[in-house]
Design a protein around this motif. Sequence first.
Motif, PDB file in Angstrom:
ATOM      1  N   MET A  12      -3.471 -60.073  59.121  1.00 37.08           N
ATOM      2  CA  MET A  12      -4.361 -59.152  58.417  1.00 37.08           C
ATOM      3  C   MET A  12      -3.624 -58.556  57.217  1.00 37.08           C
ATOM      4  SD  MET A  12      -7.360 -59.003  59.842  1.00 37.08           S
ATOM      5  CE  MET A  12      -8.032 -57.451  59.262  1.00 37.08           C
ATOM      6  N   GLY A  13      -4.364 -58.412  56.135  1.00 34.43           N
ATOM      7  CA  GLY A  13      -3.751 -57.845  54.936  1.00 34.43           C
ATOM      8  C   GLY A  13      -3.252 -58.880  53.968  1.00 34.43           C
ATOM      9  N   ARG A  14      -3.304 -60.157  54.360  1.00 35.21           N
ATOM     10  CA  ARG A  14      -2.916 -61.195  53.403  1.00 35.21           C
ATOM     11  C   ARG A  14      -3.898 -61.195  52.249  1.00 35.21           C
ATOM     12  NH1 ARG A  14      -1.837 -67.049  55.437  1.00 35.21           N
ATOM     13  NH2 ARG A  14      -1.101 -67.157  53.294  1.00 35.21           N
ATOM     14  N   GLU A  15      -3.396 -61.089  51.046  1.00 35.91           N
ATOM     15  CA  GLU A  15      -4.241 -60.913  49.868  1.00 35.91           C
ATOM     16  C   GLU A  15      -5.170 -62.098  49.643  1.00 35.91           C
ATOM     17  OE1 GLU A  15      -3.721 -59.928  45.094  1.00 35.91           O
ATOM     18  OE2 GLU A  15      -1.984 -60.013  46.421  1.00 35.91           O
ATOM     19  N   ILE A  16      -4.780 -63.270  50.100  1.00 36.88           N
ATOM     20  CA  ILE A  16      -5.546 -64.480  49.801  1.00 36.88           C
ATOM     21  C   ILE A  16      -6.963 -64.424  50.350  1.00 36.88           C
ATOM     22  CG2 ILE A  16      -4.854 -65.796  51.871  1.00 36.88           C
ATOM     23  CD1 ILE A  16      -4.568 -68.221  49.960  1.00 36.88           C
ATOM     24  N   THR A  17      -7.203 -63.659  51.414  1.00 38.82           N
ATOM     25  CA  THR A  17      -8.547 -63.620  51.993  1.00 38.82           C
ATOM     26  C   THR A  17      -9.494 -62.743  51.195  1.00 38.82           C
ATOM     27  OG1 THR A  17      -8.032 -61.742  53.417  1.00 38.82           O
ATOM     28  CG2 THR A  17      -7.623 -63.949  54.303  1.00 38.82           C
ATOM     29  N   ARG A  18      -8.964 -62.048  50.187  1.00 36.30           N
ATOM     30  CA  ARG A  18      -9.818 -61.117  49.452  1.00 36.30           C
ATOM     31  C   ARG A  18      -9.880 -61.491  47.968  1.00 36.30           C
ATOM     32  NH1 ARG A  18      -7.685 -58.477  53.712  1.00 36.30           N
ATOM     33  NH2 ARG A  18      -9.100 -57.169  54.903  1.00 36.30           N
ATOM     34  N   ARG A  19     -10.019 -62.782  47.712  1.00 37.59           N
ATOM     35  CA  ARG A  19     -10.088 -63.265  46.332  1.00 37.59           C
ATOM     36  C   ARG A  19     -11.463 -63.062  45.727  1.00 37.59           C
ATOM     37  NH1 ARG A  19      -7.935 -69.301  47.325  1.00 37.59           N
ATOM     38  NH2 ARG A  19      -9.911 -69.351  48.394  1.00 37.59           N
ATOM     39  N   GLY A  65     -14.584 -63.996  51.004  1.00 37.69           N
ATOM     40  CA  GLY A  65     -14.914 -62.661  51.492  1.00 37.69           C
ATOM     41  C   GLY A  65     -16.340 -62.596  51.996  1.00 37.69           C
ATOM     42  N   MET A  66     -17.059 -61.507  51.694  1.00 35.93           N
ATOM     43  CA  MET A  66     -18.420 -61.298  52.190  1.00 35.93           C
ATOM     44  C   MET A  66     -19.428 -61.929  51.248  1.00 35.93           C
ATOM     45  SD  MET A  66     -19.806 -59.837  54.888  1.00 35.93           S
ATOM     46  CE  MET A  66     -19.076 -58.279  55.401  1.00 35.93           C
ATOM     47  N   VAL A 539     -25.409 -55.387  58.880  1.00 34.11           N
ATOM     48  CA  VAL A 539     -25.357 -54.562  57.676  1.00 34.11           C
ATOM     49  C   VAL A 539     -24.191 -53.579  57.738  1.00 34.11           C
ATOM     50  CG1 VAL A 539     -26.578 -52.767  56.384  1.00 34.11           C
ATOM     51  CG2 VAL A 539     -27.804 -54.794  57.119  1.00 34.11           C
ATOM     52  N   SER A 540     -23.863 -53.128  58.941  1.00 30.09           N
ATOM     53  CA  SER A 540     -22.823 -52.105  59.085  1.00 30.09           C
ATOM     54  C   SER A 540     -21.440 -52.679  59.398  1.00 30.09           C
ATOM     55  CB  SER A 540     -23.216 -51.122  60.191  1.00 30.09           C
ATOM     56  OG  SER A 540     -23.349 -51.787  61.443  1.00 30.09           O
ATOM     57  N   THR A 541     -21.331 -53.997  59.541  1.00 22.57           N
ATOM     58  CA  THR A 541     -20.042 -54.607  59.874  1.00 22.57           C
ATOM     59  C   THR A 541     -19.271 -54.944  58.610  1.00 22.57           C
ATOM     60  OG1 THR A 541     -20.957 -55.569  61.904  1.00 22.57           O
ATOM     61  CG2 THR A 541     -18.906 -56.494  61.087  1.00 22.57           C
ATOM     62  N   LYS A 542     -18.044 -54.462  58.514  1.00 19.71           N
ATOM     63  CA  LYS A 542     -17.221 -54.700  57.343  1.00 19.71           C
ATOM     64  C   LYS A 542     -16.540 -56.074  57.422  1.00 19.71           C
ATOM     65  CE  LYS A 542     -16.176 -49.779  56.674  1.00 19.71           C
ATOM     66  NZ  LYS A 542     -15.110 -48.752  56.594  1.00 19.71           N
ATOM     67  N   PHE A 543     -16.157 -56.562  56.248  1.00 12.48           N
ATOM     68  CA  PHE A 543     -15.466 -57.848  56.195  1.00 12.48           C
ATOM     69  C   PHE A 543     -14.198 -57.826  57.044  1.00 12.48           C
ATOM     70  CE2 PHE A 543     -12.138 -60.505  54.272  1.00 12.48           C
ATOM     71  CZ  PHE A 543     -12.713 -61.743  54.453  1.00 12.48           C
ATOM     72  N   GLU A 544     -13.498 -56.714  57.037  1.00 13.18           N
ATOM     73  CA  GLU A 544     -12.263 -56.598  57.804  1.00 13.18           C
ATOM     74  C   GLU A 544     -12.487 -56.895  59.286  1.00 13.18           C
ATOM     75  OE1 GLU A 544      -8.677 -53.313  58.357  1.00 13.18           O
ATOM     76  OE2 GLU A 544     -10.734 -52.636  58.016  1.00 13.18           O
ATOM     77  N   ALA A 571      -8.099 -68.932  53.635  1.00 13.76           N
ATOM     78  CA  ALA A 571      -9.212 -68.197  53.021  1.00 13.76           C
ATOM     79  C   ALA A 571     -10.345 -68.078  54.028  1.00 13.76           C
ATOM     80  CB  ALA A 571      -9.708 -68.899  51.755  1.00 13.76           C
ATOM     81  N   ILE A 572     -11.146 -67.034  53.871  1.00  9.77           N
ATOM     82  CA  ILE A 572     -12.280 -66.786  54.767  1.00  9.77           C
ATOM     83  C   ILE A 572     -13.488 -66.396  53.933  1.00  9.77           C
ATOM     84  CG2 ILE A 572     -13.191 -65.373  56.645  1.00  9.77           C
ATOM     85  CD1 ILE A 572     -10.291 -64.866  57.529  1.00  9.77           C
ATOM     86  N   THR A 573     -14.604 -67.065  54.160  1.00 13.41           N
ATOM     87  CA  THR A 573     -15.875 -66.692  53.542  1.00 13.41           C
ATOM     88  C   THR A 573     -16.884 -66.427  54.646  1.00 13.41           C
ATOM     89  OG1 THR A 573     -15.451 -68.033  51.574  1.00 13.41           O
ATOM     90  CG2 THR A 573     -17.729 -67.395  51.991  1.00 13.41           C
TER      91      THR A 573
END
Length: 643
Positions: A12-19, A65-66, A539-544, A571-573
């Motif tokens: 968690m926190g790896r920058e690559i998942t939040r491109r 991401g989301m 709707v209320s669930t965050k990407f994290e 990566a995660i979409t």
Amino acid sequence: MSEKDHDRELGMGREITRRDFLNGVSIAVGASLVADSTWLQAFGVPQSPFAPEQDPGYYPPAKTGMRGTHDGAWEVAHELRDGNDKDWAAPVDDGESYDLVVVGGGISGLAAAYFYRKFAGQQSKILILDNHDDFGGHAKRNEFQAGKRLLLGYGGTQSIEAPGNYSKVSIGLLQEMGIDPQRFYKYYDQKLFDSMHLTEAVFFDKETFGTDRLVPQKGLHYFGIDFTLENASQLPIAEAARKDLVRLQQASVDYMPHLTPAQKKTKLIKTSYKDFLLQYVKVHPDVVKVFQSSTHDIYAIGIDAVSANDCAEEGFPGFKGMRLPKSHEENPEKDEPYIFHFPDGNASIARLLVRSLTPDALPGHTMEDIVTARANYARLDDAASPIRIRLNSTAVKVKHIGDPASAKEVEITYVRGGQARRVRAANCILACYNMVIPYLCPEMSDKQKEALAYCVKMPLVYTNVQISNWKAFQKLGISAMYAPGSYFSNVTLDFPVSMGDYHFPSSPDESCLLHLLRVPCKPGANCKDQYRAGRWQLVSTKFETFERNVRDQLGRMLSAGGFDPARDIEAITVNRWPHGYAYEYNELFEPLDRPAPDRPCVIGRQPFGRIKIANSDADGHAYTNTAIDQGYRAVREIVAKDS
């Protein structure tokens, strides 16, 4: 281990998942880059500082991401639903007039525009409005990069299912787009996973079954459940449940011997598969836990809300000795292999439609080259083109100018970049969700609005995960996993499809995509209430939260194969669909044998003056051919009225 340490171990926190520029930030950035209204006017864009599509870096398919119904796509519609629409009472007039405005840029809306042009002529002026930052609706394209290599995933509509059952209209549209389903027999490698001796497995999680355990199933694909006496002994369930599971699959018993075949069918329609297992087959409750999520990928709900009759027709165990009457409805899916799949799912169909409507936006000429063609989003809304596609634009009001019975024009108000704008058209097709139409058209009769609101769409999540290699799958001998108690119920290697310049990563050493399915339902309520609850959960669930569950679940499933989520996830979409696929009438909760004219979808789709309705909701079936057929029907209604 603390939660913080566990998160670090998962990666968690790896920058690559939040491109992806999460939560719509990229749109705001894009808008700031193109605020010069003189430059926008040269492109024929309405005079608003909000035109992110003109940003050279604007390319939604590459966002991670989301995704799906991303932030920025739904807030205006919710304001409309809640009655907070005072700021849109005085919209800016774009000064634009069209022959047709289509609200909704999914496959149904794009097909409607295509059919209208065929009937009305090549110079017909058409505007397509869509609230998302990309076209295609549920036919969503996800792109990833592995070095210089392109990886494609589907974020929604998956495949051309049973093309042999398509209507003349829908198969005709595919043919006109250059799609020949027979070519997929060459493009889809049906022997790859078998040649590598890969099969399915069931993952039992410790939260549901007391321990984490991966149990392979010999020779199965696409989430069948078939346990023999040999491998049932490995299952972390009660001994009585293991015996019941084998008995359920192998025994030929008539569990309703005093009923005629027709009576059995009626009884099974009104009995959930869960209740059939418990009350008639009399299995141990642990067997229900094994099967609970097995219907998620078909019905977007568990076996507590799917009829035993539906499960019998899908080939679920327990019906060998029941002597049930054959269904009157043919099931061509059983006769055609499930191989008619573009690497980005049916997003390629949407892209081919866009290529036909706005050729400057998508280069190429074939079903093969569409796969790797890069869309030029700056050309979608071009004043020089008779057909324009305007993204990031949410319709909020569709009203006849004058009496609906005699009106010659329709006025469409939409919100783009926080500003209400207005266009006019001779006709309007609403190819959006049925449930939003009563808010767009308050003039409609209460009967029609009630019928439109009847549809409660199925929420679901399609998540694509790029991993550095798939050696763990090869080592474990699996290509897919069913996880009845886990956050994601299904995990699969991507479909092995290569076409044109696109090549599936067929070596386990190569980076590839995994597809994960989540259906946010909780057993115990009727299907509609479960869908509503799941919608609010999404709707209320965050990407994290999604990311943490992806990393945790894959790590637990694949650790024996050497998989490390911190190292191997690139990566995660997350394709989040709170309003997912069309509501298909569930006879477990619906009236039996309801005449077709009395179906809510038929009542709801009736023409309303110069406003017509086209979407998969309008026929109550979540299939691409349904969306196409409904687009055609709506256009035919316009033609009939004009003639």
